[in-house]
Design an enzyme around this catalytic site. Sequence first.
Site, PDB file in Angstrom:
ATOM      1  N   GLU A  33      -4.019 -27.533 -46.590  1.00  0.00           N
ATOM      2  CA  GLU A  33      -3.476 -26.228 -46.989  1.00  0.00           C
ATOM      3  C   GLU A  33      -3.016 -26.248 -48.448  1.00  0.00           C
ATOM      4  OE1 GLU A  33      -0.479 -25.037 -44.120  1.00  0.00           O
ATOM      5  OE2 GLU A  33      -2.016 -24.326 -42.745  1.00  0.00           O
ATOM      6  N   ASP A  59       4.319 -20.479 -26.980  1.00  0.00           N
ATOM      7  CA  ASP A  59       3.770 -20.310 -28.324  1.00  0.00           C
ATOM      8  C   ASP A  59       3.181 -21.657 -28.755  1.00  0.00           C
ATOM      9  OD1 ASP A  59       3.299 -19.945 -31.015  1.00  0.00           O
ATOM     10  OD2 ASP A  59       5.329 -19.328 -31.540  1.00  0.00           O
ATOM     11  N   SER A 100      10.627 -25.179 -33.056  1.00  0.00           N
ATOM     12  CA  SER A 100      10.172 -25.593 -31.726  1.00  0.00           C
ATOM     13  C   SER A 100       9.947 -27.103 -31.609  1.00  0.00           C
ATOM     14  CB  SER A 100       8.870 -24.854 -31.379  1.00  0.00           C
ATOM     15  OG  SER A 100       7.824 -25.302 -32.216  1.00  0.00           O
ATOM     16  N   GLY A 126       4.149 -23.978 -41.975  1.00  0.00           N
ATOM     17  CA  GLY A 126       3.182 -24.658 -42.841  1.00  0.00           C
ATOM     18  C   GLY A 126       2.867 -25.984 -42.182  1.00  0.00           C
ATOM     19  N   THR A 142       2.025 -22.478 -31.626  1.00  0.00           N
ATOM     20  CA  THR A 142       2.167 -22.796 -33.056  1.00  0.00           C
ATOM     21  C   THR A 142       2.885 -24.135 -33.239  1.00  0.00           C
ATOM     22  OG1 THR A 142       2.404 -20.418 -33.435  1.00  0.00           O
ATOM     23  CG2 THR A 142       2.928 -21.856 -35.288  1.00  0.00           C
ATOM     24  N   LEU A 165      -7.367 -32.100 -27.695  1.00  0.00           N
ATOM     25  CA  LEU A 165      -8.332 -31.271 -26.954  1.00  0.00           C
ATOM     26  C   LEU A 165      -7.652 -30.140 -26.185  1.00  0.00           C
ATOM     27  CD1 LEU A 165     -10.251 -34.386 -25.574  1.00  0.00           C
ATOM     28  CD2 LEU A 165     -11.050 -32.884 -27.408  1.00  0.00           C
ATOM     29  N   GLY A 220      -0.074 -28.951 -32.677  1.00  0.00           N
ATOM     30  CA  GLY A 220      -0.875 -30.006 -33.316  1.00  0.00           C
ATOM     31  C   GLY A 220      -0.060 -30.752 -34.362  1.00  0.00           C
ATOM     32  N   ASP A 221       0.804 -30.027 -35.074  1.00  0.00           N
ATOM     33  CA  ASP A 221       1.629 -30.668 -36.106  1.00  0.00           C
ATOM     34  C   ASP A 221       2.643 -31.621 -35.467  1.00  0.00           C
ATOM     35  OD1 ASP A 221       0.298 -29.092 -37.971  1.00  0.00           O
ATOM     36  OD2 ASP A 221       1.740 -27.460 -37.768  1.00  0.00           O
TER      37      ASP A 221
HETATM   38  O1  RIB Z   1       0.042 -25.338 -37.641  1.00  0.00           O
HETATM   39  C1  RIB Z   1       0.870 -24.206 -37.627  1.00  0.00           C
HETATM   40  C2  RIB Z   1       1.073 -23.720 -39.027  1.00  0.00           C
HETATM   41  O2  RIB Z   1      -0.161 -23.266 -39.541  1.00  0.00           O
HETATM   42  C3  RIB Z   1       2.005 -22.543 -39.160  1.00  0.00           C
HETATM   43  O3  RIB Z   1       3.347 -22.913 -39.284  1.00  0.00           O
HETATM   44  C4  RIB Z   1       1.457 -21.772 -40.344  1.00  0.00           C
HETATM   45  O4  RIB Z   1       2.278 -21.756 -41.461  1.00  0.00           O
HETATM   46  C5  RIB Z   1       0.112 -22.427 -40.647  1.00  0.00           C
HETATM   47  O5  RIB Z   1       0.171 -23.252 -41.737  1.00  0.00           O
END
Ligand code: RIB
Length: 293
Positions: free
Chosen positions: A136, A237, A282, A38, A239, A212, A242-243
């Site tokens: 979200e 990966d 990660s 998330g 995923t 970018l 960006g967070d």
């Molecule tokens: O930014 C990655 C996240 O986007 C994932 O962990 C997924 O849950 C979505 O919210």
Amino acid sequence: MRILNFGSLNIDFVYAVDHIVQPGETISSSALTIFCGGKGLNQSIALARAGATVFHAGMVGPDGDILLDACAENNVDTSFVKRVPERSGNAIIQVGADGQNSIVLFGGANRQNTPEFVDEVLEQFGDDDLVLLQNEINHIDRIIDQAASRGMRIALNPAPFDSNLNGCELSKVSLFIMNEVEGEQISGESTPETILGSMRERYPEAEVVLTLGGDGASYQGRGEIVTQPIFPVKVVDTTAAGDTFTGYFLAASMENLPPAQCMRLAALASSITVSRQGATPSIPRRDEVEARQ
Ligand code: RIB
């Protein structure tokens, strides 16, 4: 200054695939792994691992123990995370052999926030605090308005961008952190230069961080522009890259580090994130990031 992250908490179902499935195609995956994720939770954990004190606000369902445990293990305060009957948010994530992903979200508990809950949480914060938001959860518009009326600083990662954000008073945001796609959606412009130019015109007081992908990231604010290249690694990966960038940039900025140092730290941290599998697992810790300086 305290950081309140009002955001999503998801259970990520991650499927390892050769390539992202095409319309009408059926493919098999070679592995299914379940991670905590998330955008909200990932950013809280990135902030905490970067050394910031962070309060997370949001909703989880009866299946949310795994998400609350992840917060506890990372010293993310969950006093403002409420349990509701709706199942927790989840994401179906395909990760291709090249490390790129594709994500389908189910909002679940993340969309059960109520105006009363928003007000109840924000009453505990004031003009010395900052609220971080992604897109979200529901009631983003109210959170922005209430936080601004309390004098809080507002940082927004407008991800994923959708029409809900058009109903928000974005002039109240003091820091935007977004990727090029979101930058294009928010500004209607299509190059990094024109996106930044449009943001400067529309929100002259706001700082803007534009990531970018392989081309690095740019910062605009406090009368300067900083460009930060990536630190090349083998991508496993993407995923939560960006967070991680968002959490690290914000944590460093709250320490009053100069923008160039915040950008460098954030880029280093996200280069580590993309070299590993999964969302929250990660995200590196500060000492590990600093060891790469
Ligand atoms: O930014 C990655 C996240 O986007 C994932 O962990 C997924 O849950 C979505 O919210």
